[in-house]
Design a protein around this motif. Structure first.
Motif, mmCIF file in Angstrom:
data_model
loop_
_atom_site.group_PDB
_atom_site.id
_atom_site.type_symbol
_atom_site.label_atom_id
_atom_site.label_comp_id
_atom_site.label_asym_id
_atom_site.label_seq_id
_atom_site.Cartn_x
_atom_site.Cartn_y
_atom_site.Cartn_z
ATOM 1 N N GLU A 1 -12.935 6.408 61.105
ATOM 2 C CA GLU A 1 -11.675 6.639 61.800
ATOM 3 C C GLU A 1 -10.594 5.755 61.205
ATOM 4 O OE1 GLU A 1 -11.237 7.847 66.106
ATOM 5 O OE2 GLU A 1 -10.885 5.695 66.195
ATOM 6 N N THR A 2 -9.460 6.362 60.871
ATOM 7 C CA THR A 2 -8.299 5.579 60.449
ATOM 8 C C THR A 2 -7.201 5.809 61.472
ATOM 9 O OG1 THR A 2 -7.803 7.449 59.032
ATOM 10 C CG2 THR A 2 -8.714 5.499 57.973
ATOM 11 N N GLU A 3 -6.296 4.858 61.567
ATOM 12 C CA GLU A 3 -5.246 4.953 62.574
ATOM 13 C C GLU A 3 -3.876 4.911 61.922
ATOM 14 O OE1 GLU A 3 -5.787 1.910 65.460
ATOM 15 O OE2 GLU A 3 -7.477 2.959 66.416
ATOM 16 N N LEU A 4 -2.966 5.649 62.477
ATOM 17 C CA LEU A 4 -1.613 5.675 61.947
ATOM 18 C C LEU A 4 -0.623 5.849 63.096
ATOM 19 C CD1 LEU A 4 -0.040 5.840 59.181
ATOM 20 C CD2 LEU A 4 -0.128 8.308 59.451
ATOM 21 N N TYR A 5 0.359 4.946 63.151
ATOM 22 C CA TYR A 5 1.427 5.074 64.143
ATOM 23 C C TYR A 5 2.601 5.823 63.532
ATOM 24 C CZ TYR A 5 -0.315 1.826 67.690
ATOM 25 O OH TYR A 5 -1.019 1.235 68.688
ATOM 26 N N LEU A 6 3.129 6.785 64.249
ATOM 27 C CA LEU A 6 4.369 7.437 63.824
ATOM 28 C C LEU A 6 5.291 7.536 65.036
ATOM 29 C CD1 LEU A 6 3.170 10.435 61.597
ATOM 30 C CD2 LEU A 6 3.925 8.186 60.841
ATOM 31 N N VAL A 7 6.593 7.455 64.754
ATOM 32 C CA VAL A 7 7.573 7.675 65.810
ATOM 33 C C VAL A 7 8.648 8.595 65.248
ATOM 34 C CG1 VAL A 7 9.242 6.617 67.377
ATOM 35 C CG2 VAL A 7 7.199 5.337 66.693
ATOM 36 N N ALA A 8 9.055 9.569 66.066
ATOM 37 C CA ALA A 8 10.187 10.409 65.663
ATOM 38 C C ALA A 8 11.407 10.006 66.479
ATOM 39 C CB ALA A 8 9.859 11.876 65.897
ATOM 40 N N ASP A 9 12.539 9.794 65.802
ATOM 41 C CA ASP A 9 13.766 9.392 66.486
ATOM 42 C C ASP A 9 14.373 10.516 67.289
ATOM 43 O OD1 ASP A 9 13.944 6.829 65.746
ATOM 44 O OD2 ASP A 9 15.125 7.196 63.943
ATOM 45 N N ASN A 10 14.333 11.704 66.707
ATOM 46 C CA ASN A 10 15.069 12.831 67.267
ATOM 47 C C ASN A 10 14.171 14.044 67.355
ATOM 48 O OD1 ASN A 10 17.685 11.449 67.128
ATOM 49 N ND2 ASN A 10 17.317 11.588 64.915
ATOM 50 N N PRO A 11 14.523 14.980 68.218
ATOM 51 C CA PRO A 11 13.786 16.239 68.195
ATOM 52 C C PRO A 11 13.972 16.919 66.843
ATOM 53 C CG PRO A 11 15.189 16.081 70.139
ATOM 54 C CD PRO A 11 15.585 14.974 69.239
ATOM 55 N N GLY A 12 12.954 17.566 66.390
ATOM 56 C CA GLY A 12 13.081 18.254 65.105
ATOM 57 C C GLY A 12 11.720 18.690 64.610
ATOM 58 N N SER A 13 11.775 19.522 63.584
ATOM 59 C CA SER A 13 10.537 20.048 63.024
ATOM 60 C C SER A 13 10.304 19.429 61.645
ATOM 61 C CB SER A 13 10.667 21.565 62.910
ATOM 62 O OG SER A 13 9.641 22.052 62.090
ATOM 63 N N TYR A 14 9.154 18.846 61.454
ATOM 64 C CA TYR A 14 8.873 18.183 60.177
ATOM 65 C C TYR A 14 7.591 18.741 59.573
ATOM 66 C CZ TYR A 14 12.073 15.179 62.619
ATOM 67 O OH TYR A 14 13.137 14.732 63.329
ATOM 68 N N GLU A 15 7.576 18.719 58.250
ATOM 69 C CA GLU A 15 6.412 19.273 57.570
ATOM 70 C C GLU A 15 5.391 18.186 57.301
ATOM 71 O OE1 GLU A 15 7.107 22.198 54.432
ATOM 72 O OE2 GLU A 15 5.798 20.987 53.178
ATOM 73 N N GLY A 16 4.144 18.493 57.568
ATOM 74 C CA GLY A 16 3.068 17.569 57.229
ATOM 75 C C GLY A 16 2.064 18.275 56.350
ATOM 76 N N GLN A 17 1.329 17.502 55.585
ATOM 77 C CA GLN A 17 0.353 18.162 54.724
ATOM 78 C C GLN A 17 -0.729 17.211 54.269
ATOM 79 O OE1 GLN A 17 2.101 19.339 50.939
ATOM 80 N NE2 GLN A 17 3.667 17.789 51.224
ATOM 81 N N ASN A 18 -1.763 17.827 53.724
ATOM 82 C CA ASN A 18 -2.821 17.055 53.084
ATOM 83 C C ASN A 18 -2.378 16.763 51.659
ATOM 84 O OD1 ASN A 18 -5.180 16.037 52.047
ATOM 85 N ND2 ASN A 18 -6.118 18.050 51.787
ATOM 86 N N THR A 19 -2.566 15.522 51.211
ATOM 87 C CA THR A 19 -2.211 15.212 49.824
ATOM 88 C C THR A 19 -3.442 14.949 48.980
ATOM 89 O OG1 THR A 19 -2.128 12.816 49.996
ATOM 90 C CG2 THR A 19 -0.168 14.023 50.682
ATOM 91 N N ASN A 20 -4.607 14.890 49.607
ATOM 92 C CA ASN A 20 -5.796 14.564 48.816
ATOM 93 C C ASN A 20 -6.567 15.834 48.505
ATOM 94 O OD1 ASN A 20 -7.260 12.259 47.686
ATOM 95 N ND2 ASN A 20 -8.944 13.114 48.891
ATOM 96 N N PHE A 21 -6.633 16.149 47.239
ATOM 97 C CA PHE A 21 -7.221 17.400 46.774
ATOM 98 C C PHE A 21 -8.594 17.643 47.385
ATOM 99 C CE2 PHE A 21 -9.944 19.525 43.599
ATOM 100 C CZ PHE A 21 -9.384 20.769 43.721
ATOM 101 N N ASN A 22 -8.788 18.803 47.946
ATOM 102 C CA ASN A 22 -10.086 19.101 48.559
ATOM 103 C C ASN A 22 -10.482 20.558 48.392
ATOM 104 O OD1 ASN A 22 -8.191 20.124 50.292
ATOM 105 N ND2 ASN A 22 -9.363 19.685 52.127
ATOM 106 N N GLY A 23 -10.255 21.059 47.190
ATOM 107 C CA GLY A 23 -10.788 22.387 46.895
ATOM 108 C C GLY A 23 -9.752 23.483 46.949
ATOM 109 N N ARG A 24 -10.240 24.697 46.946
ATOM 110 C CA ARG A 24 -9.383 25.851 46.688
ATOM 111 C C ARG A 24 -8.228 26.023 47.657
ATOM 112 N NH1 ARG A 24 -14.303 27.707 45.967
ATOM 113 N NH2 ARG A 24 -14.358 28.639 48.028
ATOM 114 N N GLY A 25 -8.441 25.706 48.929
ATOM 115 C CA GLY A 25 -7.388 25.980 49.900
ATOM 116 C C GLY A 25 -6.411 24.844 50.073
ATOM 117 N N TYR A 26 -6.521 23.851 49.202
ATOM 118 C CA TYR A 26 -5.763 22.607 49.360
ATOM 119 C C TYR A 26 -4.252 22.809 49.434
ATOM 120 C CZ TYR A 26 -3.467 18.522 47.237
ATOM 121 O OH TYR A 26 -2.618 17.512 46.931
ATOM 122 N N ALA A 27 -3.718 23.660 48.546
ATOM 123 C CA ALA A 27 -2.260 23.773 48.438
ATOM 124 C C ALA A 27 -1.617 24.237 49.735
ATOM 125 C CB ALA A 27 -1.887 24.716 47.305
#
Lengths: 330, 658
Positions: free
Chosen positions: A186-212
């Motif tokens: 388990e790893t932990e990460l704190y995030l806070v958003a200042d304002n309402p909005g839509s942000y993009e998140g993604q996997n950056t560590n290559f893990n096979g065909r569906g990675y992109a």
């Protein structure tokens, strides 16, 4: 040489100007902002290094180049200069120190809820990454989403992250840096958003065909909207069964899914003794493409407020998904 | 054995079918050509069985140029695929295989052999020796590298390429998530090549410590020799780690152990740690010799001795030492805590200090000099600004907290290309233009050399500069496609255009080799650059015994001072003595072939056949231990004849061509 220098000097201002519309330089929360400040601090020093070295380089090469007039010039025997060498050992040491101190401070700061948000009670969301989707569980609210995560604004969110399969990396550049998700850890990460909005998140560590296409949406809402959304989900979303969940973990792309309970009831992949739900046979063979790649419903950043639901959602037909594509060599 | 032929030969992809046909035609053409020209015997006696370090070096370089072509094609395919959003040129699987092989080939089968090739050619000459310490071992090193490289290369037509990235992180690279045989190729081919490299490291440590000519103390060694020495130590320190990691990987994949797979109690991060514990020093294994080449080239063409020689030596040692304690910066994001990340941030940033020292020493070597801008020097000059960009972005990445935003993005990819291309590729080009006359007795064409240079350098910057900005805007590495809405399209397109210019530069380089072989002036001096180190005190191309009389060294840049003082340049008949040289041997190439066969069978998990082939390896070892061939002596008459052919009548070195 001169040509190259000219082109480089042309690139540099472009570099600085174009910095204005890059996601890393447009932080949308205090965590990302602290990293951006660190990056800007380093940019100043690095630009200084670049300017000094390029200037010196241009000057020396231009001045001492071989010309018809200096064909007879025989350069002096010169072996070094202790003073000069101490100077250019000392200055980099100072620069490294100037960079080290804020780096270490930021590294420690990122492990906790950001300054100014300590008194606000953090909300905990479990992140489980699988091939090739993101599963978000809200244990306090008792709900679960796939490929999108709604969070309240101005409130620290503690992501507890793990993986149900390969090693992946959870990254929402607008809100903060990334961390790996690893099976049985388990790893932990704190995030806070200042304002309402839509942000993009993604996997950056290559893990096979569906990675992109392993992307998700983070939707920051006001606390009221968020509470309302939780209520709606509890009222309308179906329950997730273990059988259905095992289907979710197969290497596929899914659209958005929402459930009124969490898979943590029967498995937490962060537990070192948790059961593995991998499906090696679905990774086999060359040329296996899987029809999920043609699916168009797996990521919708443009319509942030639409909550798609339920079992009959497109792209959730397991029997079709998992046998999609042509398995060579069976 | 249950061969599935549809798995054996990759079918169904027009690109691969085209390659298969091209490979077949090339092979038929080569065999027919050699037979027609009746060159089999020449090829066998002069090249395939040779133990001469210069010929081995040349074979390394030829292989490296071929691998450069292969790795470059991979790069172009990737650039074509990402040139437009939602492009459907390559599918995801094909793209994954291509970036995996691109990385492995460029680092292990292009950069390393290119540098090892130059080391082979130059080091014994620079230290005034007749060969390396273990000539036959040297040949074996080459053939094992070559065998590994070929095994890795056939993967894309036979059985399928590895597709888990050049870092092959577990659990993805394990049997569970990569059930094909592609990653078996990775495990086995890299192991075979790695053994060869390890032996090269040992060989060069012994050569440099034991075989320096009279008077050449450690602190009088040329900088390229120093960097080769330190690199060899790094090889010996780092490669055993890789050997073990690959062996464990092989067990995991072939025999079902679980060293790296969590499902059986293993640790996936153990692979990452072992890989980078080798992989980070590996970066300096390829960068340090390159620094040595730049030092030689910059000193020669500025007509000055290297500024701050001592601090250069200490900075190399410092870099080597630090390179072993920075590996965690490759996974700051694994959640190992701020203390660990702080430690590795500091050690990583510290590498910038000795590197900065070197930069300024190079600049001050040129100051007050007379800088002659030849093709070789152009590469060394372009290295400075390009590498500075790579270096400062490296410091930015070294800052653990900031790396949370750069990690695994194209910013990182741009950074390491900005380090490795100026730091290694520019260096091997500089070295090749510089030492070419020493190897072959003629120069590469300078005008074509400049075309090669400008196309390549401009293409390089246009290709990789946009990737910094793409990375900062959220574009991740290894993604085979991206959406139109992402806004990445213009920069990706620019980058693709740059790669075409880059490739055009490489094409000019190949044409330059062809042109120069056919038309270049053969009547050049043995010292065409007015150079400073001992390799230029002997004939070009170098006679097989290197030096008729071993030179004596009194200072740094010995040949320069010999020329200035006009001493030690003359060879008197009375000084000629018989020279003892090692004989050719068929064993190294035999070992290469048998290792290749055993490796191939192992890749397909045909264990019994592989074991049988393995007996062949032991047979080779046993034959070698009963090999009592002590070499041969070169007679005085023959030395006299060879030396007379290039020296003046009084026995002096040619200084000008009449």
């Amino acid at each position: 040489m001169k040509k190259m220098l000219l082109s480089l000097t042309a690139i540099l201002p472009m570099l600085i100007l174009s910095g204005c519309n890059m996601v890393v330089f447009e932080p949308q929360g205090p965590v990302a902002r602290s990293i951006t400040e660190l990056i800007n601090w380093s940019l100043i020093w690095m630009l200084l290094v670049v300017v000094v070295v390029f200037g010196l380089f241009g000057y020396i090469v231009w001045k001492y180049r071989e010309k018809p007039e200096n064909k007879d010039y025989e350069p002096p025997e010169e072996h070094g200069s202790t003073l000069l060498e101490i100077i250019w050992t000392g200055i980099p040491i100072l620069i490294v120190i100037a960079l080290t101190i804020p780096t270490v401070k930021t590294l420690y700061a990122l492990e906790e809820a950001p300054k100014g948000y300590e008194e606000k009670e953090p909300i905990t969301i479990h992140v489980t990454s699988a091939d090739w989707k993101w599963i978000f569980s809200y244990p306090e609210e008792g709900i679960e989403t796939v490929n999108y995560v709604n969070i309240p604004e101005d409130r620290p969110v503690l992501f507890k992250m793990t993986s149900a399969s390969t090693m992946q990396s959870f990254w929402v550049p607008a809100l903060g840096g990334q961390k790996y998700t690893m099976p049985k850890m388990e790893t932990e990460l704190y995030l806070v958003a200042d304002n309402p909005g839509s942000y993009e998140g993604q996997n950056t560590n290559f893990n096979g065909r569906g990675y992109a296409d392993m992307k998700f949406e983070v939707l920051a809402q006001t606390q009221e909207d968020f509470d309302q959304w939780v209520e709606d989900v509890k009222d309308t979303a179906p329950k997730l069964t273990e059988k259905e969940y095992v289907g979710l973990l197969k290497p596929t792309h899914l659209g958005r899914l929402t459930y009124s309970n969490t898979h943590l009831e029967w498995v937490n992949h962060a537990d070192p003794d948790s059961k593995a739900y991998t499906n090696p046979e679905l990774y086999r063979g060359h040329g296996y493409q899987g029809k999920t790649f043609e699916e168009d419903d797996n990521y919708k950043n443009e319509k942030p407020n639409v909550i798609e639901g339920h079992g009959e959602d497109k792209g959730h037909d397991d029997s079709e998904e998992n046998h999609g594509g042509d398995h060579h060599g069976h | 054995m249950g061969i599935k032929w549809d798995e054996f030969f990759i079918t169904g992809d027009p690109l691969i079918l085209g390659s298969q046909i091209a490979i077949l035609l090339t092979m038929i053409g080569a065999v027919a050509g050699i037979t027609y020209l009746k060159k089999w015997k020449y090829l066998w006696t002069e090249w395939l069985t040779t133990v001469d370090h210069k010929k081995i070096g040349i074979m390394y370089i030829i292989s490296a140029v071929l691998m450069f072509f292969r790795g470059g094609m991979d790069g172009l395919l990737m650039k074509a695929q990402t040139s437009r959003p939602e492009m459907e040129f390559l599918n995801s699987q094909h793209y994954n295989e291509i970036f995996t092989t691109h990385g492995v080939i460029m680092i292990l089968f292009m950069a390393m052999p290119f540098l090892i090739g130059l080391m082979n050619v130059v080091i014994p000459l620079q230290i005034g020796a007749r060969d390396v310490a273990f000539p036959q071992l040297n040949a074996l090193s080459f053939w094992l590298f070559f065998s590994g490289a070929m095994l890795f290369n056939i993967s894309f037509v036979i059985g399928g390429s590895p597709d888990a990235g050049w870092t092959s992180y577990f659990p993805l690279a394990g049997k569970e998530f990569s059930p094909g045989i592609g990653n078996n190729y990775y495990a086995v081919a890299l192991q075979i090549a790695g053994i060869g490299t390890l032996m090269t490291g040992i060989n060069f440590i012994v050569t440099i410590l034991k075989m320096r000519t009279k008077g050449m103390t450690l602190m009088k060694m040329p900088m390229f020799t120093w960097t080769t020495f330190v690199t060899s130590i790094l090889i010996v320190a780092a490669f055993p780690i890789f050997t073990v990691a690959l062996a464990l990987m092989t067990f995991d994949r072939l025999y079902g152990t679980h060293f790296f797979t969590v499902s059986g109690g293993g640790m996936d991060m153990l692979w990452a740690n072992l890989f980078w514990l080798w992989g980070h020093p590996e970066v300096y294994i390829v960068a340090l010799p390159a620094f040595g080449i730049f030092s030689e080239v910059i000193a020669t063409f500025s007509r000055k001795s290297l500024f701050g020689y001592k601090s250069m030596v200490f900075s190399i040692l410092g870099i080597a030492l630090l390179s072993m304690v920075v590996w965690v910066h490759h996974f700051y994001t694994m959640g190992s805590g701020p203390a660990v990340n702080s430690f590795f941030s500091i050690t990583t940033m510290a590498i910038a200090i000795p590197t900065g020292v070197k930069m300024f020493n190079w600049l001050f070597t040129m100051r007050k000099g007379r800088i002659k801008i030849t093709s070789a020097m152009l590469w060394a000059l372009a290295f400075v600004p390009c590498f500075v960009i790579g270096g400062v972005t490296g410091v930015m990445l070294a800052m653990g907290a900031a790396d949370y935003q750069y990690h695994n993005t194209l910013f990182l990819v741009a950074h390491f290309h900005y380090v490795l291309i100026p730091g290694v590729v520019f260096a091997v080009f500089a070295g090749l233009y510089y030492w070419w006359p020493k190897m072959f007795g003629f120069m590469l064409n300078e005008k074509l050399g400049k075309w090669h240079f400008w196309l390549f350098v401009i293409g390089f910057n246009v290709t990789f500069m946009p990737m910094f900005f793409l990375g900062l805007n959220g574009a991740v590495r290894r993604a085979y496609t991206y959406s139109a809405e992402s806004g990445f399209a213009p920069l990706f397109m620019l980058s693709a255009i740059g790669s075409i210019v880059l490739a055009a530069g490489f094409a000019v380089f190949c044409y330059n080799i062809y042109w120069s072989i056919r038309y270049a002036d053969r009547n050049i001096s043995s010292d065409p650059w007015d150079a400073r180190t001992l390799e230029w005190s002997t004939a070009s191309p170098v006679q097989f015994y290197n030096f008729a009389k071993l030179p004596e060294v009194k200072s740094l840049d010995p040949f320069w001072h010999m020329k200035k003082k006009n001493e030690g340049l003359t060879l008197h008949d009375s000084e000629i003595e018989e020279i003892h040289m090692p004989s050719n041997s068929w064993l190294p190439i035999y070992m290469g072939v048998i290792f290749g066969i055993a490796g191939f069978l192992l890749v397909f998990e045909w264990h019994i056949a592989a074991a049988v082939a393995g007996i062949g390896i032991f047979a080779g070892l046993i034959i070698r231990s009963f090999d009592y061939n002590e070499g041969f002596h070169v007679s005085k008459e023959e030395i006299h004849r060879i030396e007379n052919a290039w020296r003046k009548t009084e026995g002096e070195v040619h200084d000008h061509v009449s």
